[in-house]
Design a protein around this motif. Structure first.
Motif, PDB file in Angstrom:
ATOM      1  N   GLU A 116       0.836  -1.209   0.000  1.00 48.86           N
ATOM      2  CA  GLU A 116       0.000   0.000   0.000  1.00 48.86           C
ATOM      3  C   GLU A 116       0.873   1.263   0.000  1.00 48.86           C
ATOM      4  N   ALA A 117       2.006   1.202   0.714  1.00 50.68           N
ATOM      5  CA  ALA A 117       2.906   2.365   0.755  1.00 50.68           C
ATOM      6  C   ALA A 117       3.474   2.669  -0.628  1.00 50.68           C
ATOM      7  N   GLY A 133       9.097   3.937   5.697  1.00 53.65           N
ATOM      8  CA  GLY A 133       8.042   3.025   6.106  1.00 53.65           C
ATOM      9  C   GLY A 133       6.710   3.345   5.464  1.00 53.65           C
ATOM     10  N   GLY A 134       5.638   3.095   6.208  1.00 53.19           N
ATOM     11  CA  GLY A 134       4.298   3.288   5.669  1.00 53.19           C
ATOM     12  C   GLY A 134       3.533   4.438   6.295  1.00 53.19           C
ATOM     13  N   THR A 135       4.245   5.372   6.920  1.00 52.31           N
ATOM     14  CA  THR A 135       3.583   6.513   7.554  1.00 52.31           C
ATOM     15  C   THR A 135       3.137   7.512   6.490  1.00 52.31           C
ATOM     16  N   PRO A 136       1.830   7.740   6.338  1.00 49.10           N
ATOM     17  CA  PRO A 136       1.358   8.573   5.219  1.00 49.10           C
ATOM     18  C   PRO A 136       1.805  10.027   5.299  1.00 49.10           C
ATOM     19  N   TYR A 188       5.999  -7.806  -4.203  1.00 51.54           N
ATOM     20  CA  TYR A 188       5.066  -6.681  -4.307  1.00 51.54           C
ATOM     21  C   TYR A 188       3.812  -6.992  -5.111  1.00 51.54           C
ATOM     22  N   HIS A 189       3.854  -8.015  -5.953  1.00 51.94           N
ATOM     23  CA  HIS A 189       2.713  -8.240  -6.840  1.00 51.94           C
ATOM     24  C   HIS A 189       2.190  -9.674  -6.857  1.00 51.94           C
TER      25      HIS A 189
END
Length: 467
Positions: free
Chosen positions: A162-163, A183-186, A464-465
């Motif tokens: 998602e990131a 990381g994944g911090t929006p 990733y896919h």
């Protein structure tokens, strides 16, 4: 929030800073015509005054109420639900509890009164705060709000897939590198770098220099701010030292203490504090359950303490590109490689097909296998186990992860040897699948072994896919 059933309800929302809690709650309040208030760490009287002004704006009153105590304010807020289901949101709730430590008990008492005399009230109170451990501490004790809560929501960072979509990154290898930094911090993509994302794989080095290694960009200071928000001043220096040791590969309390020259009780105290704030995670070894390792949860903290912290003075005084050129190998070995291995572990539990390992898998951690006497221990990067009654069960896979190297048949031979040692020690390895995870690719002999069903291969594209 639109549940028409009578009865006031309570929800608790937690998560680390900059994960989008405020954005989510403000959007909810706007969509449901609810009440939103952002707490601040100021004196109680000032907070009640601000709250009364917001309340008057929401209710379109001619003048704000004159609340002298939290009991009056909480009763008025919950009364908003007398006519219809309405969200009443108090954000940054822990900042209010500091000056008003009795506030959780006040809310508990208000709910008790509502359930006794105003059973048709439909207030949907949401209290939002920081790390889950902090929220649990606030609501523990005889008047615990946890027993009243019908919702406990943890707002987490984006997963690595998602990131990548959020940052608009199509190259899986570039996505691993960027995720190893932020990381994944929006919020890091918006407020802290003003939307600056790498234009492609060849732009990664320049992007690092113009963002996370640039003192003029907020992201440069964010890792330090994260720690200062969570650690007391007395613990801050030791916390930095502990994080530097972990980022350098010292993951057990004893090795951390040895690396930084500190007493083991002091290190253990710091590890517990960082773990309680959600900055560290403790994990048992896959094959030696008594051995606990710590890893840094927030990638930006790992990047900071492996790459930037030891060279901060140079970064602030010299050209960032020159410093980055010197520390780039450290990034690959101490940041990107372990981060890639963690992504591989996450892939097995979150994205891999249900039959990828021949069983229902639940856990994936690192493991150390004790070889024959006189031999060095054997390290497994991805040990996948099933789950039996909430505990790790049968071994489903052992894997090696290599970020910057092409993997070939000798890696498979090493995994076979690991399985033979485990089998001789009594581990059930009959259904265990050897797996190789590579950030670069696989040699022809390993591909041939895959075609024969002898090994599972996962490259960055599959990471990733694929599943």
């Amino acid at each position: 929030m639109s549940d028409p059933r009578p009865g006031a309800t309570l929800g608790l929302v937690s998560g680390q800073h900059r994960q989008g809690k405020t954005f989510l709650l403000q959007a909810l309040a706007k969509a449901a015509e609810g009440f939103y208030f952002d707490g601040q760490a100021v004196a109680e009287a000032q907070t009640l005054h601000r709250l009364a002004e917001r309340f008057a704006e929401h209710t379109r009153a001619t003048r704000p109420p004159r609340w002298q105590r939290w009991e009056h304010a909480v009763d008025a807020l919950l009364a908003l639900g007398d006519r219809r289901p309405v969200p009443v949101i108090i954000d940054d709730f822990p900042d209010l509890v500091g000056p008003s430590p009795a506030l959780p008990s006040v809310i508990h008492g208000a709910y008790r009164r509502l359930h006794e005399v105003r059973q048709r009230n439909r207030a949907r109170l949401i209290l939002s705060g920081g790390a889950p451990s902090l929220m649990r501490r606030l609501f523990s004790g005889p008047s615990s709000l946890h027993r009243l809560a019908s919702l406990e929501l943890l707002v987490q960072p984006f997963g690595f897939r998602e990131a990548a979509r959020f940052w608009g990154i199509r190259s899986p290898r570039l996505a691993v590198q960027v995720h190893a930094v932020v990381g994944g911090t929006p919020a890091y993509r918006g407020d802290l770098v003003c939307g600056d994302a790498p234009a492609g794989p060849n732009d990664f080095d320049a992007w690092v220099c113009r963002t996370v290694l640039n003192p003029r960009v907020p992201l440069f200071w964010e890792a330090r701010n994260l720690l200062e928000e969570e650690a007391d001043h007395a613990d801050r220096a030791l916390s930095h030292s502990v994080l530097v040791a972990i980022a350098a590969g010292r993951s057990t309390p004893g090795r951390i203490a040895e690396r930084i020259g500190a007493q083991l009780p002091d290190v253990s105290h710091t590890l517990a504090m960082l773990r309680n704030t959600g900055l560290l995670r403790a994990e048992s070894d896959a094959f030696r359950p008594a051995l606990t390792r710590y890893r840094i949860v927030e990638p930006l903290l790992a990047f900071e303490h492996a790459v930037a912290w030891p060279h901060r003075a140079l970064i602030e005084q010299e050209d960032a590109a020159a410093v980055w050129q010197r520390v780039r190998p450290t990034f690959d070995t101490a940041v990107a490689a372990p981060h890639f291995a963690q992504q591989c572990r996450d892939w097995t539990t979150q994205y891999a097909a249900p039959d990828a390992f021949g069983g229902e898998f639940k856990t994936a951690v690192r493991g150390t296998v004790s070889g024959p006497a006189g031999h060095t221990p054997l390290h497994v990067d991805v040990a996948v186990r099933g789950n039996v009654e909430g505990r790790p069960g049968v071994l489903l896979s052992v894997g090696l992860a290599r970020w910057n190297g092409t993997m070939d048949i000798h890696h498979l031979e090493r995994l076979r040897y690991v399985l033979s040692v485990l089998g001789a020690a009594g581990e059930d390895v009959n259904g265990a699948t050897p797996a190789c995870y590579s950030g670069v690719g696989f040699g022809p002999e390993l591909r041939a072994a895959e075609a024969r069903g002898e090994v599972l291969l996962v490259d960055v594209d599959r990471l990733y896919h694929g599943e």
